[in-house]
Design an enzyme around this catalytic site. Structure first.
Site, short mmCIF file in Angstrom:
data_model
loop_
_atom_site.label_atom_id
_atom_site.label_comp_id
_atom_site.label_asym_id
_atom_site.label_seq_id
_atom_site.Cartn_x
_atom_site.Cartn_y
_atom_site.Cartn_z
CG HIS A 116 -2.08 -1.01 0.99
ND1 HIS A 116 -3.19 -1.07 1.80
CD2 HIS A 116 -2.26 -2.00 0.07
CE1 HIS A 116 -4.00 -2.05 1.40
NE2 HIS A 116 -3.44 -2.63 0.36
CG ASP A 173 7.27 7.61 -0.67
OD1 ASP A 173 6.43 6.71 -0.46
OD2 ASP A 173 7.10 8.49 -1.53
CG HIS A 180 -3.56 -11.60 -2.26
ND1 HIS A 180 -3.84 -11.16 -3.52
CD2 HIS A 180 -3.42 -10.47 -1.51
CE1 HIS A 180 -3.89 -9.84 -3.55
NE2 HIS A 180 -3.62 -9.40 -2.33
C1 HEM Z 1 -6.09 -10.05 4.12
C2 HEM Z 1 -5.18 -9.63 3.36
C3 HEM Z 1 -5.36 -8.97 2.02
C4 HEM Z 1 -6.47 -8.58 1.36
C5 HEM Z 1 -7.91 -8.70 1.82
C6 HEM Z 1 -6.04 -8.00 0.10
C7 HEM Z 1 -6.89 -7.50 -0.86
C8 HEM Z 1 -6.49 -6.98 -2.05
C9 HEM Z 1 -7.36 -6.45 -3.05
C10 HEM Z 1 -8.85 -6.37 -2.96
C11 HEM Z 1 -6.60 -6.03 -4.07
C12 HEM Z 1 -7.06 -5.37 -5.37
C13 HEM Z 1 -7.09 -6.41 -6.45
C14 HEM Z 1 -7.35 -5.86 -7.80
O1 HEM Z 1 -8.39 -5.21 -7.99
O2 HEM Z 1 -6.55 -6.09 -8.72
C15 HEM Z 1 -5.25 -6.27 -3.71
C16 HEM Z 1 -4.18 -5.93 -4.50
C17 HEM Z 1 -2.88 -6.16 -4.13
N1 HEM Z 1 -2.42 -6.82 -3.03
FE1 HEM Z 1 -3.58 -7.49 -1.54
N2 HEM Z 1 -4.69 -8.05 0.03
C18 HEM Z 1 -4.24 -8.64 1.18
C19 HEM Z 1 -2.94 -8.89 1.50
C20 HEM Z 1 -1.86 -8.62 0.71
C21 HEM Z 1 -0.52 -8.95 1.04
C22 HEM Z 1 -0.08 -9.65 2.29
C23 HEM Z 1 0.26 -8.51 0.00
C24 HEM Z 1 1.76 -8.58 -0.18
C25 HEM Z 1 2.61 -9.19 0.55
C26 HEM Z 1 -0.62 -7.92 -0.97
C27 HEM Z 1 -0.22 -7.37 -2.15
C28 HEM Z 1 -1.06 -6.81 -3.07
C29 HEM Z 1 -0.61 -6.10 -4.24
C30 HEM Z 1 0.83 -5.88 -4.66
C31 HEM Z 1 -1.75 -5.69 -4.89
C32 HEM Z 1 -1.83 -4.83 -6.13
C33 HEM Z 1 -2.20 -3.44 -5.67
C34 HEM Z 1 -2.56 -2.52 -6.75
O3 HEM Z 1 -2.46 -2.88 -7.91
O4 HEM Z 1 -2.95 -1.39 -6.44
N3 HEM Z 1 -1.90 -8.01 -0.51
N4 HEM Z 1 -5.21 -6.87 -2.50
CA CA Z 2 5.18 5.26 -1.91
#
Ligand code: HEM
Ligand code: CA
Length: 785
Positions: free
Chosen positions: A302, A382, A546
């Protein structure tokens, strides 16, 4: 091709007399009048873009001439000559650009009609994490038009035209032609449904020179001037990178890859998720990594990536729920069909299939060519997750008093400041969601303990600074503390988080290790390194996290006594959990993260992750499958199939299924065969989470490579990386760098919670020794003040 010869053509026949006024007024007897009038219709359109000041300029020049003795006749003659000369130029220029202008206008009309009226969706009806801000929406406006214009041009002239088209676009976008684009915009706005322009303030301040001394010492909020040669590189609201410099779209431009190399259709990504990624009834827990590692991973994500989704013309969320939405709602809809026998996403009715909603990532292309996705947050590591990525976001989190950030204290313990008008937030009054640097803070409650702790850490340091430097004003304290906070954060990521994720070889090969106190500074800053996120990292590799997420998020008190757990699927975009005072608010949630195991990183995902993302309480199947979304997102942003990335890692080429044997278990290969017709079809996301992890790390070789490459870019491409010593940049002194190198995340938790007195010294290790908080040294501010 004929479009290249416009200049030559422009010197002949009626071309140089093309302007109708010219033909009829100054050459009344001209023989080619007919030819001119044939082009009249075209010219009338063009007139809109003519510089209205032309005639005035002529008049000024000619007035001067006539004052010098020429009189009225001379004035007229002069005006005619000047006008004729400028018309030749005008015609040449206009004829060269006409195909592109035509394509742009055709595109405007087509974007309008293709998307129809985009039925308006009430605020909050479509819960989404990827909500576009005002700057992103502005880009989408141009991006959508350029995308369609590109399609028109390529259809008519072939892809070869795109280079020329972009040259012309550059001309049109030059300051002297800027009015062209703004007129284009005005025309579109008045002729289309953009009558309600996207709401929201535009927050990027006016650009300053990168050699303004402020950029020697202060990291800008937007990332501007971090790279002094390329001021906007890796800034908020700028494009992602492509690891192989290329994308995979079925029309080479924007259409989602939908066919196997064998010619058959690619499987639905929900089908893939069901067959490959269902954890079933036997969850695999990590023997050594705790759930905090998952949570910090998401916090890192994030900070560095926020890829916004496309919006409707009035700036609201698109409703891409129905399977027909790509034609009935917007071409930016890409719903995922659920198989008819799906256990959770069951058919809507006997006659209507179910789709899982998905809106395509917002297209920020700024030239003719391939669809381009953007990162709305600063790509840099950052702490934009705390401080924001735009000036408005930054202001919203500050108290503007003594350098402090805002908090909400109504519960008797600190929470981030509340926001009362967040329509995405599902929990209602009094369980409001929050305003912090990143919009997704309420995506699920596990993020809130971290948001809270880092805000408190900022304020803790600010109080210390104020007492040591009572004359410092709010801005001085805020900037000073922010720089230390970012440094601590970078140190934690490189020194504690990454070593738990990547094997030693990747840490070494990609220069990711932090240096020991007393060992000098890092000399690896490289102005040629683009810190921007790769699409492969953002849309695939770093989503490995995830797989780490549990269904149950535990709460524990200071004595390790369990206080139960809350269910992830029941709490997406609900924040009532953090208001549970009797259960210890966010602190017991933090303890729960530290004291419970993460899930193993593998191809299996917990039930809520695969079924309940954004689900509204009590309404089964009202949400999405995050894994089906991840895979589809990869296709949406044009990621190449998995096998194409093995080359960069040095893995053997894959011609047939057996070639996967050195990096996949036999069971995983067999599973892949049940959904893909050919190994060349395997989506990057599935391929990455199915590779056998490298010993000493949690990821397989290709995922490790993509992640390591990104963190190298974020380190060596960041002029303000905390261990750096860079000319003309006021970084930290040796003593200060060493003080930061001693920082431990565990201590930050100790200092900013009431209940933690003993803690895992290796904060991500489930089996770590417990030590007392007082035995871990705090950051020593004496080196900084
Ligand atoms: C309970 C835990 C989590 C939930 C509910 C969650 C949920 C989500 C959701 C809803 C998205 C947007 C998907 C899309 O529309 O393409 C997302 C994107 C993403 N998540 Fe997670 N996430 C979780 C944990 C994590 C973890 C632990 C990581 C990394 C170690 C991670 C890395 C990412 C990344 C890199 C994206 C892409 C973000 C973007 O393109 O803006 N997430 N996640
Ligand atoms: Ca940043």
């Amino acid at each position: 091709m004929d479009y290249i010869n416009f200049n030559a053509e422009g010197m002949n026949g009626c071309a140089e007399k093309k302007n109708n006024i010219f033909c009829s007024t100054f050459y009344p007897k001209m023989t080619q009048k007919e030819k001119c009038s044939q082009e009249k219709a075209q010219d009338e359109d063009d007139e809109e873009y003519e510089d209205e000041d032309d005639e005035d300029e002529d008049a000024i020049q000619c007035n001067a001439m006539s004052r010098e003795g020429g009189g009225q006749k001379a004035w007229k003659f002069c005006a005619v000559i000047l006008r004729a000369l400028s018309l030749v130029e005008w015609v040449n220029k206009r004829r060269r650009i006409m195909p592109f202008v035509d394509a742009l206008f055709d595109a405007l009309n087509s974007v309008d009609s293709a998307t129809g009226l985009e039925p308006s969706v009430p605020d909050g009806a479509i819960v989404s994490s990827q909500v576009a801000n005002a700057e992103s929406k502005k880009l989408q406006f141009t991006g959508d038009v350029l995308e369609v214009a590109t399609q028109f041009l390529v259809k008519k002239y072939g892809v070869g035209i795109l280079t020329d088209a972009n040259e012309v676009l550059a001309e049109l976008s030059a300051p002297e032609s800027a009015s062209f684009l703004s007129q284009l915009r005005t025309k579109r706005q008045s002729s289309s449904d953009y009558s309600n322009p996207p709401s929201g303030q535009v927050c990027q301040g006016p650009p300053k020179s990168c050699f303004d001394p402020v950029h020697d010492r202060i990291r800008s909020i937007t990332g501007y001037c971090n790279n002094r040669d390329k001021a906007t590189q890796a800034n908020a609201v700028t494009p992602i990178r492509r690891l192989l410099g290329t994308t995979s779209y079925s029309d080479s431009l924007q259409a989602i890859r939908n066919a196997s190399v064998t010619g058959s259709p690619l499987p639905s990504t929900r089908l893939i998720s069901n067959k490959l990624h269902d954890e079933g009834s036997t969850p695999n827990f990590s023997p050594s990594v705790n759930h905090l590692h998952m949570q910090i991973g998401q916090f890192i994500a994030h900070d560095i990536i926020f890829m916004p989704s496309s919006v409707a013309k009035d700036g609201s969320n698109l409703n891409c729920t129905s399977c027909s939405s790509p034609t009935t709602v917007s071409t930016n809809c890409a719903p995922i069909p659920a198989p008819s026998d799906d256990k959770y996403f069951t058919p809507v009715s006997k006659t209507e299939a179910r789709c899982i909603r998905l809106t395509r990532a917002l297209n920020g292309q700024s030239g003719f060519g391939v669809r381009t996705q953007i990162d709305q947050n600063t790509h840099y590591l950052d702490m934009s997750v705390v401080y924001g990525s735009s000036d408005c976001e930054a202001q919203n989190v500050r108290s503007f008093s003594n350098g402090l950030l805002k908090t909400y204290t109504g519960m008797g313990y600190a929470l981030p400041p509340q926001t009362k008008n967040d329509t995405n937030c599902q929990s209602k009054n009094p369980y409001y969601c929050f305003t912090v640097g990143d919009f997704r803070n309420c995506l699920h409650p596990g993020l809130l303990p971290l948001h809270t702790v880092f805000i408190k850490e900022h304020n803790r340091l600010a109080v210390k600074v104020k007492s040591a430097r009572s004359s410092w004003n709010d801005e001085q304290i805020y900037q000073f503390v922010r720089s230390i906070m970012v440094a601590q954060w970078q140190h934690i990521v490189y020194n504690e988080y990454l070593p738990k994720l990547l094997s030693d070889k990747y840490l070494t090969d990609f220069k990711l290790k932090t240096m020991k106190p007393g060992s000098g500074s890092f000399r690896g800053y490289d102005t040629g390194m683009n810190a921007a996120l790769s699409g492969e990292f953002a849309a695939a590799a770093f989503r490995f996290g995830h797989s780490q997420s549990r269904q149950d998020f535990a709460r524990q008190d200071a004595t390790n006594k369990s206080l139960g757990a809350y269910d992830l699927g029941y709490n997406i975009f609900y924040s009532d959990q953090v208001y549970q005072k009797s259960l210890g608010g966010t602190e017991t949630m933090l303890m729960g993260l530290i004291k419970t195991a993460a899930m193993q990183v593998d191809r299996y995902f917990s039930f809520p992750i695969r079924n309940q993302l954004f689900e509204i309480r009590g309404q089964n199947a009202s949400g999405v499958d995050l894994i089906a979304v991840n895979i589809m997102r990869g296709r949406d942003v044009g990621l190449l199939p998995y096998v194409k990335y093995r080359d960069i890692v040095g893995l053997p080429k894959v011609q047939n299924w057996n070639d996967l044997a050195s990096t996949f278990t036999a069971g995983n290969i067999a599973a892949l065969k049940t959904v893909y017709a050919d190994p060349a079809d395997i989506d990057l996301y599935s391929g990455l989470v199915m590779e056998t992890p490298i010993s000493g790390g949690q990821l397989g070789p290709t995922a490790s490579w993509i992640v390591a490459e990104q963190f190298r870019a974020l380190k060596t491409g960041d002029r303000f990386y905390y261990e750096n010593q860079v000319q003309n940049t006021v970084g930290f002194t040796q003593d200060q760098i060493d003080a930061i190198r001693r920082v431990k995340l565990a201590k930050i938790f100790c200092e900013n919670t009431d209940i933690i007195t003993n803690i895992n010294v290796d904060v991500f290790d489930l089996n770590s020794n417990q030590v007392s908080c007082s035995s871990i040294p705090d950051i020593d501010l004496k080196w900084f003040l």
